[in-house]
Scaffold this motif. Sequence first.
Motif, PDB file in Angstrom:
ATOM      1  N   PRO A 148      57.448  60.978  32.909  1.00 44.76           N
ATOM      2  CA  PRO A 148      56.836  60.998  31.531  1.00 44.76           C
ATOM      3  C   PRO A 148      56.743  62.290  30.764  1.00 44.76           C
ATOM      4  CG  PRO A 148      55.168  60.484  32.962  1.00 44.76           C
ATOM      5  CD  PRO A 148      56.575  60.799  33.925  1.00 44.76           C
ATOM      6  N   VAL A 149      56.688  62.388  29.399  1.00 40.09           N
ATOM      7  CA  VAL A 149      56.615  63.543  28.751  1.00 40.09           C
ATOM      8  C   VAL A 149      55.702  63.590  27.528  1.00 40.09           C
ATOM      9  CG1 VAL A 149      58.008  65.232  27.156  1.00 40.09           C
ATOM     10  CG2 VAL A 149      59.172  64.117  29.371  1.00 40.09           C
ATOM     11  N   GLN A 150      54.840  64.369  27.587  1.00 39.89           N
ATOM     12  CA  GLN A 150      53.570  64.335  26.397  1.00 39.89           C
ATOM     13  C   GLN A 150      54.208  65.066  25.349  1.00 39.89           C
ATOM     14  OE1 GLN A 150      49.774  65.212  27.673  1.00 39.89           O
ATOM     15  NE2 GLN A 150      49.596  63.344  29.219  1.00 39.89           N
ATOM     16  N   GLY A 151      53.816  64.612  24.031  1.00 40.51           N
ATOM     17  CA  GLY A 151      53.777  65.204  22.842  1.00 40.51           C
ATOM     18  C   GLY A 151      55.273  64.951  22.273  1.00 40.51           C
ATOM     19  N   LEU A 165      54.084  67.254  31.998  1.00 41.28           N
ATOM     20  CA  LEU A 165      55.261  67.784  31.402  1.00 41.28           C
ATOM     21  C   LEU A 165      54.986  67.454  29.916  1.00 41.28           C
ATOM     22  CD1 LEU A 165      57.890  69.362  31.689  1.00 41.28           C
ATOM     23  CD2 LEU A 165      59.002  66.865  31.830  1.00 41.28           C
ATOM     24  N   ARG A 166      55.450  68.667  28.997  1.00 43.47           N
ATOM     25  CA  ARG A 166      55.386  68.493  27.609  1.00 43.47           C
ATOM     26  C   ARG A 166      56.595  68.847  26.915  1.00 43.47           C
ATOM     27  NH1 ARG A 166      50.077  68.012  26.050  1.00 43.47           N
ATOM     28  NH2 ARG A 166      48.460  68.725  27.466  1.00 43.47           N
ATOM     29  N   ALA A 167      56.901  68.294  25.871  1.00 47.24           N
ATOM     30  CA  ALA A 167      58.142  68.443  25.018  1.00 47.24           C
ATOM     31  C   ALA A 167      58.043  69.655  24.872  1.00 47.24           C
ATOM     32  CB  ALA A 167      58.122  67.370  23.733  1.00 47.24           C
ATOM     33  N   GLY A 168      59.514  70.299  24.898  1.00 49.49           N
ATOM     34  CA  GLY A 168      59.922  71.545  24.571  1.00 49.49           C
ATOM     35  C   GLY A 168      59.487  72.578  25.472  1.00 49.49           C
ATOM     36  N   GLU A 169      58.529  72.318  26.591  1.00 45.40           N
ATOM     37  CA  GLU A 169      58.253  73.390  27.531  1.00 45.40           C
ATOM     38  C   GLU A 169      59.430  73.429  28.670  1.00 45.40           C
ATOM     39  OE1 GLU A 169      54.955  73.373  29.757  1.00 45.40           O
ATOM     40  OE2 GLU A 169      55.150  70.991  30.273  1.00 45.40           O
ATOM     41  N   THR A 170      59.484  74.462  29.365  1.00 40.25           N
ATOM     42  CA  THR A 170      60.271  74.610  30.686  1.00 40.25           C
ATOM     43  C   THR A 170      59.406  74.529  31.974  1.00 40.25           C
ATOM     44  OG1 THR A 170      62.091  75.501  29.254  1.00 40.25           O
ATOM     45  CG2 THR A 170      62.374  75.890  31.830  1.00 40.25           C
TER      46      THR A 170
END
Length: 264
Positions: A256-259, A183-188
């Motif tokens: 966890p979130v990447q970015g 999961l990345r920051a800002g994505e849905t």
Amino acid sequence: MRLPLYLFLLLLGLLPLGLTAQVEMVYDEQEQVQEVNPINAEGQIEGVGVSFHPNGGVAREITYEKGIPHGDATSYYQDGSVEASWSYYQGSKDGLYTSFYPGGRIRMLQDWYRGERHGETYLFYPTGELQAYVLMNADTTVFAQRFDAEGRLVFERLSVIPFDLDTVRLPAPVYFLAGEGPLRAGETRELAVFIPEVPTAFVEVSCRDAELASQADSRYPYRLTPAAGATRCTLYLRVRLREDAQPALLRRVEIPVQGGEAED
């Protein structure tokens, strides 16, 4: 007194091992053999104990360890066909219990855990169609359905989640994200999260450090969007003990979130 053939073969099989003096035989009032149990040096049943029907056929076989049922067990109809099979763990039923109708069709499948009905139960008509489904937790019914012989649902009930928050035995939550990669920051991303053995109708999900939106008619009931700069999303799963009760915090999940921005 005439011994059943099964008993004769059992004793014959023990002779080469020098164990004939360590076999306990139990008789009924007519001096017919009711049980045969192998006995260890401490006087405890050790191995497979066998009981018999009045016609001499085997009625039940139970595995013992130091006098306590531990291992496989089987019961039989008088014609010799299997009536039920199950297992014990240190004296308590444990694992899958399976019973059969005369003729061999499955009558019931039932999960046990350490002496309690814990998990799923399936009850079938003699024709093979499903008659009832029950979800249980520690001997208490959580969810139940009953069907008529044509497969129509005639009864359904969502009952109580039977646990104490201080001694909860429920499994940890499980989550799935649609798509591939972290999961990345800002994505849905679409999200499914649940607690095994707990009906989803009893669970409420909220989130911190992300936007969580519900969606219908999907394998993934939620859409998750991490907040800008977040390094993780925290999901809170609150479970109601009864249909009319307020939700109580039970489990927390961190994704966890990447970015995102690194924490100081």
